[in-house]
Design an enzyme around this catalytic site. Structure first.
Site, mmCIF file in Angstrom:
data_model
loop_
_atom_site.group_PDB
_atom_site.id
_atom_site.type_symbol
_atom_site.label_atom_id
_atom_site.label_comp_id
_atom_site.label_asym_id
_atom_site.label_seq_id
_atom_site.Cartn_x
_atom_site.Cartn_y
_atom_site.Cartn_z
ATOM 1 N N ASN A 211 48.498 45.804 51.404
ATOM 2 C CA ASN A 211 48.988 44.600 50.723
ATOM 3 C C ASN A 211 49.441 44.951 49.303
ATOM 4 O O ASN A 211 49.377 46.108 48.900
ATOM 5 C CB ASN A 211 47.910 43.510 50.731
ATOM 6 N N ASP A 282 42.154 41.188 55.943
ATOM 7 C CA ASP A 282 41.359 40.380 56.872
ATOM 8 C C ASP A 282 41.379 40.985 58.277
ATOM 9 O O ASP A 282 40.446 40.820 59.045
ATOM 10 C CB ASP A 282 41.911 38.955 56.934
ATOM 11 N N LYS A 292 50.535 60.637 65.920
ATOM 12 C CA LYS A 292 51.627 59.789 65.427
ATOM 13 C C LYS A 292 52.354 59.111 66.588
ATOM 14 O O LYS A 292 52.722 59.769 67.564
ATOM 15 C CB LYS A 292 52.615 60.654 64.631
ATOM 16 N N PHE A 332 37.006 36.718 44.040
ATOM 17 C CA PHE A 332 38.370 36.423 43.604
ATOM 18 C C PHE A 332 39.084 35.777 44.780
ATOM 19 O O PHE A 332 38.848 36.152 45.936
ATOM 20 C CB PHE A 332 39.120 37.712 43.228
ATOM 21 N N LYS A 346 35.588 28.786 49.519
ATOM 22 C CA LYS A 346 35.003 30.130 49.700
ATOM 23 C C LYS A 346 33.641 30.277 49.004
ATOM 24 O O LYS A 346 32.857 31.143 49.376
ATOM 25 C CB LYS A 346 35.961 31.193 49.132
#
Ligand SMILES: Cc1cc2nc3c(=O)[nH]c(=O)nc-3n(C[C@H](O)[C@H](O)[C@H](O)COP(=O)(O)O)c2cc1C
Length: 404
Positions: A211, A282, A292, A332, A346
């Site tokens: 991310n 997640d 590969k 966070f 949360k």
């Protein structure tokens, strides 16, 4: 917060003298006032004019010449000694180290050193034989006993065309360490574990899912926690950020790695603070291909099936309970919509003391930026909206709420 912002750099006659200029440039960017004292020998290496231009302040070399005896309050070395919050000798020759260790005061640097109550630091730079010589090592031990901090030199190329120990420490590390000494230490004695950066979830040996987290927020928290005196461990996902000086760092790849690293770090503690600033994936690929994946083995499309990763915060909080660790957990939340509602949900779910919510839909804050505008949401429903500020200031705001 900061107990001062005046740094006196003592410069002695080492070939590494130009590094003092770099350290001063770095400190100037941090809004720190800098003055310089030089030994006479050092002025033969670089003119005081260069330091004067860089610091906009006169450089102290010949203490007798500059002494204005018409005004008692103007005894230069005493005024300078009082002015300094931190006194750092960069670079420190074997000669100046010997003088400081034995109470000599026949030059501007050693004279101020003896007169000041400031935090004292030396950054030695010399040939390996000079550094490892018993005399130098004994002198450094004496300095430590006098309360000096030593920024150890490193193995590297030396001016005498050899390689070995004695190369001055990295300028970034020296500036970082000097700055750390300008802060009060309200978190001293506290163990703080911080996660930072993204996670990489491997698809095959060459590909992964990740991310946009840069790690800047978590690294800023680690830096401020260290400055404020905490015993810090930074558990970092893959980032391009520089490893901060003096902070224990555990490098991890996947969410599961990160989870194990956090457990390992807290398992023997009675109490600890855990700040979960990492952007943990997640989901991860359900199957890892150990070779590969070849394009020709696929149709014109490829499907990667995902499975859920463990929820790190929830899992760690359960682990802490089972192991009798009193954990103060801060989360966070990076959200693109319904920021406050999503973040508040949360808190209960994950057992947090408070959550720091940031809006990652905005380009000027959040991922990979230096600034952030966050809301701190407490377990009792109180919401504090902080203005847009540098991530280090956000870090400070978070850390000072640990005490409350
Ligand atoms: C070119 C040159 C480079 C030197 N580099 C170093 C050095 O890196 N470290 C050191 O301890 N001494 C070094 N010296 C020796 C010191 O300059 C010498 O001991 C001097 O008296 C130190 O003075 P000061 O400590 O008062 O500044 C060097 C000398 C020369 C000529």
């Amino acid at each position: 917060m900061k107990k001062g912002s005046n740094v006196l750099i003592g410069v002695s006659a080492s070939i590494a003298i130009y590094k003092a200029l770099e350290v001063i440039s770095l400190l100037k960017k941090r809004d720190i006032s800098i003055k310089v004292a030089m030994t006479k020998e050092a002025t033969g290496f670089i003119s005081p004019v260069v330091f004067e231009a860089l610091t906009n302040s006169r450089v102290y070399v010949d203490v007798l010449e500059e002494f204005d005896n018409k005004d008692d309050t103007n005894i230069t070395h005493i005024a300078l000694a009082k002015w300094a919050d931190v006194f750092a000798v960069v670079p420190a020759t074997s000669n100046i180290i010997a003088k400081l260790a034995n109470g000599f005061s026949d030059d501007a640097v050693s004279l101020v050193a003896l007169a000041t109550d400031a935090e004292k630091i030396v950054a030695p730079a010399m040939n390996s034989n000079m550094y490892t010589h018993k005399a130098t090592q004994e002198n450094l031990k004496k300095l430590e006993a006098f309360g000096y901090s030593i920024i150890e030199p490193v193995d590297g190329n030396l001016a005498c065309n050899t390689k070995g120990i004695g190369h001055i420490a990295d300028v970034e590390d020296i500036a970082f360490f000097i700055e750390s000494k300008l802060y009060d230490k309200p978190l001293s004695g506290k163990k703080i574990v911080i996660t930072a950066g993204p996670t990489n979830e491997a698809v095959d040996p060459v590909r992964y899912i990740t991310n946009r987290s840069s790690g800047k927020m978590g690294y800023a928290v680690a830096k401020m926690a260290y400055f404020m005196g905490a015993d810090v461990t930074l558990i970092s996902g893959p980032t391009h950020l520089r490893q901060p000086y003096g902070i224990k760092i555990v490098k991890t790849e996947s969410a599961v790695d990160m989870l194990e690293a956090v457990k390992n770090e807290i398992k023997n503690e009675k109490e600890a603070v855990l700040i979960m600033a990492a952007a943990v994936a997640d989901f991860k690929p359900k199957h890892y291909a150990d070779k590969k994946i070849k394009k020709q083995d696929l149709d014109s499309s490829m499907v990667i099936e995902l499975k859920e990763n463990p929820d790190l915060t929830k899992t760690v909080n359960m682990f802490a309970k089972d192991n009798n660790v009193d954990l103060f957990t801060i989360g966070f939340a990076a959200e693109t919509n319904d920021l406050i509602k999503n973040a508040a949900a949360k808190i209960q779910k994950k057992g947090l003391k408070f959550i720091v919510a940031n809006d990652v839909s905005r380009g000027d804050i959040g991922f990979n930026t230096d600034e952030n505008e966050v809301s701190i949401i407490h377990a009792d429903g109180e919401i504090e909206k902080l203005e847009k500020m540098h991530k280090e200031s956000v870090a400070y705001e978070i850390l000072r709420r640990i005490e409350a």
